[in-house]
Scaffold this active site. Structure first.
Site, PDB file in Angstrom:
ATOM      1  N   SER A 148      47.436  27.844  45.610  1.00  0.00           N
ATOM      2  CA  SER A 148      46.298  27.947  46.832  1.00  0.00           C
ATOM      3  C   SER A 148      46.954  26.969  47.948  1.00  0.00           C
ATOM      4  O   SER A 148      47.901  26.924  48.578  1.00  0.00           O
ATOM      5  CB  SER A 148      44.930  27.382  46.253  1.00  0.00           C
ATOM      6  OG  SER A 148      43.997  27.616  47.097  1.00  0.00           O
ATOM      7  N   ASP A 278      40.878  38.252  43.340  1.00  0.00           N
ATOM      8  CA  ASP A 278      40.771  36.920  44.119  1.00  0.00           C
ATOM      9  C   ASP A 278      39.816  36.876  45.061  1.00  0.00           C
ATOM     10  O   ASP A 278      39.914  37.688  46.096  1.00  0.00           O
ATOM     11  CB  ASP A 278      41.968  36.324  44.592  1.00  0.00           C
ATOM     12  CG  ASP A 278      42.295  34.876  45.187  1.00  0.00           C
ATOM     13  OD1 ASP A 278      41.060  34.413  45.294  1.00  0.00           O
ATOM     14  OD2 ASP A 278      43.373  34.522  45.216  1.00  0.00           O
ATOM     15  N   HIS A 306      41.203  33.758  41.637  1.00  0.00           N
ATOM     16  CA  HIS A 306      42.052  32.792  42.193  1.00  0.00           C
ATOM     17  C   HIS A 306      42.490  31.787  41.330  1.00  0.00           C
ATOM     18  O   HIS A 306      43.589  31.326  41.486  1.00  0.00           O
ATOM     19  CB  HIS A 306      41.101  32.026  43.292  1.00  0.00           C
ATOM     20  CG  HIS A 306      41.679  31.188  44.152  1.00  0.00           C
ATOM     21  ND1 HIS A 306      42.646  31.591  44.965  1.00  0.00           N
ATOM     22  CD2 HIS A 306      41.846  29.653  44.220  1.00  0.00           C
ATOM     23  CE1 HIS A 306      43.195  30.563  45.821  1.00  0.00           C
ATOM     24  NE2 HIS A 306      42.659  29.524  45.334  1.00  0.00           N
TER      25      HIS A 306
END
Length: 339
Positions: A148, A278, A306
């Site tokens: 991320s 995600d 995610h």
């Protein structure tokens, strides 16, 4: 049933009930303490040592296991509002003879909290490079992995400091553009109209928002008791102003698409891992990276959101180790041919 046996069960039940009740009561009253104990326990079990490093008065907090050897070291960069211990589920499945380093990103957990300049992507890249130098990790090329926000930082780091690295893994990285809009991005579009930074979906302020954040980040659905949700959000609330400051830096023009703007400069062998479901950062970002860097390896995971590191830790660990081994072996073969 014999009365003595009945009494034994009553006493045994009471003995178990006391620590269980004490645990529940403690979680409601001191959730932060219990969560720290939980992470301390898993660090010990996995052989991860807590340590600190300084660079010109700036302190980094990190955990590590093993020592540099014939295999590349792995440096892991966590995502927004997380911390170094989020990697422990994956560490469990990584070989014990690999040198692992998990660092708290700038301002997060035990790493120094300074000002907004350090929370932009370029600012974080500079700080991580300082950390690498402070522990002499770049004495030989290492493998860099980020998820991320940390994936955004890892990608830009690879563009800035290629000689430090032997390979890179980006897990659902932020910082790309021209991809399909995710559920999270659509919610941000709605928030832009009201300019209400108190309602950022990744910064919960109550148990209901905490539950929504977990649903947004994970494909797997868990039924979490209200008391546990309250404990989890209580730990985060004292840091919410900091998280908002970081988030506002990340969505500024110079950070929002920093990976996209620098990906053409990545020359290091690259692996991209993404959960197909995600909802925070759309999986179409993997195709964007593959198009820009045709030689990169893309691994898409079914039934995964995610939080790949927590949803599919064994699979992710195996993919990363295989990728590192493949490139290490191909590098060894090339060197033999040259000699």
């Amino acid at each position: 049933m014999d009365l003595d046996v009945v009494n034994m069960f009553v006493i045994a039940g009471g003995t178990l009930a006391i620590p269980i009740l004490a645990f529940v009561a403690s979680f409601l009253l001191w959730p932060a303490v219990l969560i720290k104990v939980y992470y301390w326990y898993w660090r010990r079990r996995l052989g991860m040592q807590l340590d600190y490093a300084e660079y010109e008065g700036y302190r980094f907090c990190y955990t590590h296991r093993g020592k540099p050897g014939s295999r590349p070291s792995i440096l892991m960069l966590h995502g927004f509002s997380a911390h170094k211990d989020m990697w422990m589920g994956m560490v469990k499945f990584l070989p014990t003879n690999m040198h692992l380093v998990c660092v708290d990103m700038p301002g997060h957990e035990g790493t120094t909290r300074t000002n907004a300049a350090d929370y932009s992507i370029e600012g974080q890249v500079k700080r991580i490079h300082q950390f690498v130098k402070s522990i002499h990790l770049n004495k030989k090329p290492f493998h860099l992995m980020g998820t991320s926000m940390g994936g955004n930082v890892a990608g830009v780091y690879a563009a800035r400091y290629p000689s430090d690295l032997c390979s890179v893994t980006l897990i659902c990285p932020a910082g790309l553009k021209d991809t399909e809009e995710s559920t999270f991005v659509k919610r941000l579009r709605d928030l832009e109209k009201t300019n209400d930074i108190q309602k950022i979906p990744l910064i919960p302020s109550n148990p209901e928002e905490m539950e929504e954040m977990l649903k947004l980040c994970s494909f797997v659905r868990f039924k979490i008791p209200q008391q546990i949700l309250q404990g989890l959000v209580s730990v985060r609330i004292p840091h919410n102003d900091f998280y908002r400051e970081v988030f506002m830096e990340l969505v500024k023009e110079d950070s929002r698409h920093s990976l996209h703007d620098n990906m053409h400069l990545i020359s290091t062998p690259l692996q991209v891992i993404w959960g197909k479901q995600d909802q925070v950062l759309d999986v179409s970002g993997a195709a964007a990276l593959a198009k820009a860097l045709p030689g990169c390896q893309v691994d898409l995971l079914d039934n995964c959101g995610h939080t790949v590191v927590m949803e599919r830790p064994r699979k992710a660990a195996n993919l990363v180790v295989d990728f590192i081994n493949r490139h290490q072996n191909s590098g060894s073969s090339s060197n033999k041919k040259l000699s």
